[in-house]
Structures are given as structure tokens and as C-alpha cells.
Scaffold this motif. Structure first.
Motif, PDB file in Angstrom:
ATOM      1  N   LYS A 215       0.823  -1.211   0.000  1.00 28.86           N
ATOM      2  CA  LYS A 215       0.000   0.000   0.000  1.00 28.86           C
ATOM      3  C   LYS A 215       0.858   1.263   0.000  1.00 28.86           C
ATOM      4  O   LYS A 215       0.546   2.246  -0.679  1.00 28.86           O
ATOM      5  CB  LYS A 215      -0.913   0.011   1.231  1.00 28.86           C
ATOM      6  N   LEU A 216       1.927   1.235   0.790  1.00 26.41           N
ATOM      7  CA  LEU A 216       2.729   2.446   0.990  1.00 26.41           C
ATOM      8  C   LEU A 216       3.803   2.644  -0.064  1.00 26.41           C
ATOM      9  O   LEU A 216       4.480   3.674  -0.074  1.00 26.41           O
ATOM     10  CB  LEU A 216       3.387   2.399   2.380  1.00 26.41           C
ATOM     11  N   SER A 217       3.991   1.680  -0.967  1.00 24.35           N
ATOM     12  CA  SER A 217       5.039   1.779  -1.977  1.00 24.35           C
ATOM     13  C   SER A 217       4.575   2.477  -3.254  1.00 24.35           C
ATOM     14  O   SER A 217       5.374   2.681  -4.168  1.00 24.35           O
ATOM     15  CB  SER A 217       5.554   0.379  -2.337  1.00 24.35           C
ATOM     16  N   ARG A 218       3.292   2.848  -3.319  1.00 21.90           N
ATOM     17  CA  ARG A 218       2.755   3.428  -4.552  1.00 21.90           C
ATOM     18  C   ARG A 218       3.187   4.867  -4.770  1.00 21.90           C
ATOM     19  O   ARG A 218       3.122   5.379  -5.882  1.00 21.90           O
ATOM     20  CB  ARG A 218       1.230   3.331  -4.530  1.00 21.90           C
ATOM     21  N   LEU A 219       3.592   5.546  -3.702  1.00 19.74           N
ATOM     22  CA  LEU A 219       4.061   6.927  -3.811  1.00 19.74           C
ATOM     23  C   LEU A 219       5.252   7.114  -2.868  1.00 19.74           C
ATOM     24  O   LEU A 219       5.173   6.727  -1.701  1.00 19.74           O
ATOM     25  CB  LEU A 219       2.951   7.907  -3.446  1.00 19.74           C
ATOM     26  N   PHE A 220       6.343   7.675  -3.381  1.00 18.55           N
ATOM     27  CA  PHE A 220       7.530   7.885  -2.559  1.00 18.55           C
ATOM     28  C   PHE A 220       8.056   9.298  -2.789  1.00 18.55           C
ATOM     29  O   PHE A 220       8.257   9.725  -3.936  1.00 18.55           O
ATOM     30  CB  PHE A 220       8.617   6.868  -2.893  1.00 18.55           C
ATOM     31  N   VAL A 221       8.251  10.032  -1.702  1.00 16.32           N
ATOM     32  CA  VAL A 221       8.741  11.401  -1.760  1.00 16.32           C
ATOM     33  C   VAL A 221      10.168  11.437  -1.225  1.00 16.32           C
ATOM     34  O   VAL A 221      10.432  10.965  -0.118  1.00 16.32           O
ATOM     35  CB  VAL A 221       7.847  12.342  -0.922  1.00 16.32           C
ATOM     36  N   ARG A 222      11.095  11.983  -2.019  1.00 16.02           N
ATOM     37  CA  ARG A 222      12.484  12.132  -1.583  1.00 16.02           C
ATOM     38  C   ARG A 222      12.691  13.567  -1.098  1.00 16.02           C
ATOM     39  O   ARG A 222      12.642  14.511  -1.883  1.00 16.02           O
ATOM     40  CB  ARG A 222      13.459  11.817  -2.721  1.00 16.02           C
ATOM     41  N   ILE A 223      12.910  13.691   0.220  1.00 17.04           N
ATOM     42  CA  ILE A 223      13.067  15.023   0.792  1.00 17.04           C
ATOM     43  C   ILE A 223      13.781  14.914   2.134  1.00 17.04           C
ATOM     44  O   ILE A 223      13.540  13.992   2.911  1.00 17.04           O
ATOM     45  CB  ILE A 223      11.692  15.706   0.983  1.00 17.04           C
ATOM     46  N   GLY A 224      14.692  15.839   2.383  1.00 15.76           N
ATOM     47  CA  GLY A 224      15.319  15.949   3.690  1.00 15.76           C
ATOM     48  C   GLY A 224      16.088  14.710   4.113  1.00 15.76           C
ATOM     49  O   GLY A 224      16.680  13.986   3.301  1.00 15.76           O
TER      50      GLY A 224
END
Length: 267
Positions: A215-224
Motif C-alpha cells: 500500500k505504501l510503496s505506490r508513492l515515494f517522496v524524496r526530501i530531507g
């Protein structure tokens, strides 16, 4: 806190233990007692590990590891250590409490593992009726089409509590599984127990972890930093989905709201 939820069943846990469980709505369909205080909440699930001398070893007094879908409590003494994993199954209206006991000493150890659930069902918990059965404790309420069960094969049920005996040889480990579920009839209860235990509780835990990873692998944000990324990509989306869309609950807003505005403002 950690919300261990699916659209059918949910449990709220924190560092001090298992707070309460419900079906698809934390107010209307509550199964166990809701903590009265948000500062010093009283868990609805009480666990005990009693040694041969009668000494009580606390299972949730140590460290707690929160993951999406699973919380594990770790405790340790001079001669043994314990892990208590709590999860909600990804398919069935059922939660599991899985104890792993490791004997790290040179003598055989015997314990009684106890579990008591405070059933307070629905909006009128005083109408809840609790009875003991062979290997289970059953709770019914006039507003519910079915019954809630705390159960374990081979467990002794007495006065609303379950207990199991565990004997562990030196440098070995033993495990015990307690289940909390809701079933409309006795046949369904037996089916849930069979599915949860036939393939081993460990396999069901792995399924829960895999389901949330997917469920949580569908969107990934690279920040900080790595910590920020873990918060944004794992913890926050998991808790938002579990607490607002699935369980509709929270210590500060356990109103069971499910209207369009209620969901929109939180998402």
C-alpha cells in the motif's frame, strides 16, 4: 500510538499496551473498553506472564516498536526474554497477540501466560454480556449481529480471562497465540481460528507487513533526511489511512465521524 486497522477490524495500541479494539467504527462498533484518559490511558487488554514462584513478569513494560500494521513489545529478564507482537489480520475481522518466549538460561522454565479483555461493546457497554467457553471468552450485545471472541486453542477460560501453560527448555523458545475476533456464528469463529493458526501466526504477521508495504510503496517522496522521508512516506500515510478511513478513531477525536467534510479535512 499505532492504529492497526483494516476496513473491517481495528485496534489502537500505544507504548503502555493495547488500548481498545473495534469493528468498522470506533464509536458505534466498539468491542472493548475505550480508555477514559488521553494522558494515562488504561489498556483494554491485560497480559500477564506468571512464573513458578508466582512472580508476575510485565510483557509491555519495556520497549515498543511501531511498524505499519504491527506493534511489538520487547521485555527481558536475567534468564529469558519476550516479544509480544500485536496485529490486525489483512483479510479477517481478527486481531492476533503473538508471544515469543526465549529461555536464555540453563534451567527449564514454566510460565502461565494470561490474557484478559475488557469487553465494552457499542454505545451502551452496560448491555454487554460475557461468558466463558471451551478455549474462548464470548461477548454479546443486543445491537450486534454476532459475538466478539477472545480465544486460543487449549486455553483455560475462567472469569473472563484466558490462560495457557508454557514450558521452555534451556536455550529454546516457545510461542503462544491469542486471537480477538468478531463472528456472526460459531462456524465462522472456528473458521477464523483455523485460518489464523493452521499456517502459523508468523505467516499471518508477514502477510500484514507485506500488505502495508504494498500500500505504501505506490508513492515515494524524496526530501530531507532519512528520518523525514520515513515519516512522510511510511508513518503519516499509514496512520492517516488506518485512523481516519478505516477505524475512524483517535484519542482526541474518537467520534466515529465518517461524513465527506470529516474525511476531507483530515486527508
Amino acid at each position: 500510538c499505532n492504529f492497526l486497522c483494516t476496513p473491517r477490524f481495528g485496534t489502537l495500541v500505544c507504548e503502555t499496551g493495547v488500548l481498545y479494539s473495534c469493528l468498522d467504527n470506533s464509536r458505534l462498533r466498539r468491542l472493548t473498553k475505550n480508555p477514559l484518559s488521553v494522558l494515562n490511558p488504561e489498556p483494554a487488554d491485560t497480559f500477564g506472564l506468571i512464573g513458578e514462584t508466582g512472580a508476575l513478569f510485565p510483557l509491555v513494560a519495556g520497549a515498543a516498536l511501531h511498524e505499519p500494521g504491527v506493534t511489538t513489545y520487547f521485555a527481558k529478564s536475567d534468564s529469558f526474554s519476550t516479544e509480544l507482537a500485536v496485529c490486525t489480520d489483512d483479510e479477517l475481522p481478527c486481531g492476533a497477540r503473538v508471544l515469543t518466549l526465549r529461555n536464555e538460561g540453563d534451567q527449564t522454565l514454566t510460565f502461565r501466560f494470561t490474557w484478559r479483555v475488557l469487553f465494552h461493546m457499542g454505545e451502551t457497554p452496560e448491555a454487554t454480556c460475557v461468558t466463558d467457553g471451551p478455549g474462548y471468552v464470548k461477548a454479546v450485545h443486543p445491537a450486534f449481529d454476532g459475538a466478539a471472541y477472545a480465544m486460543a486453542p487449549g486455553a483455560e477460560a475462567q472469569n473472563g480471562a484466558l490462560s495457557l501453560m508454557l514450558t521452555v527448555k534451556p536455550m529454546h523458545q516457545a510461542s503462544a497465540v491469542y486471537l480477538l475476533c468478531f463472528a456472526q456464528e460459531e462456524k465462522e469463529r472456528r473458521q477464523i481460528q483455523s485460518v489464523m493458526l493452521d499456517n502459523g501466526a508468523g505467516s499471518r504477521l508477514r502477510r500484514v507487513r507485506f500488505s502495508w508495504d504494498e500500500k505504501l510503496s505506490r508513492l515515494f517522496v524524496r526530501i530531507g533526511s532519512d528520518e523525514t522521508q520515513r515519516l512522510i512516506n511510511t508513518f503519516l500515510p499509514c496512520q492517516t489511512r488506518a485512523s481516519r478511513l478505516y477505524m475512524r478513531a483517535g484519542l482526541y477525536q474518537a467520534g466515529g465521524a465518517f461524513g465527506f467534510r470529516d474525511q476531507l479535512q483530515d486527508m
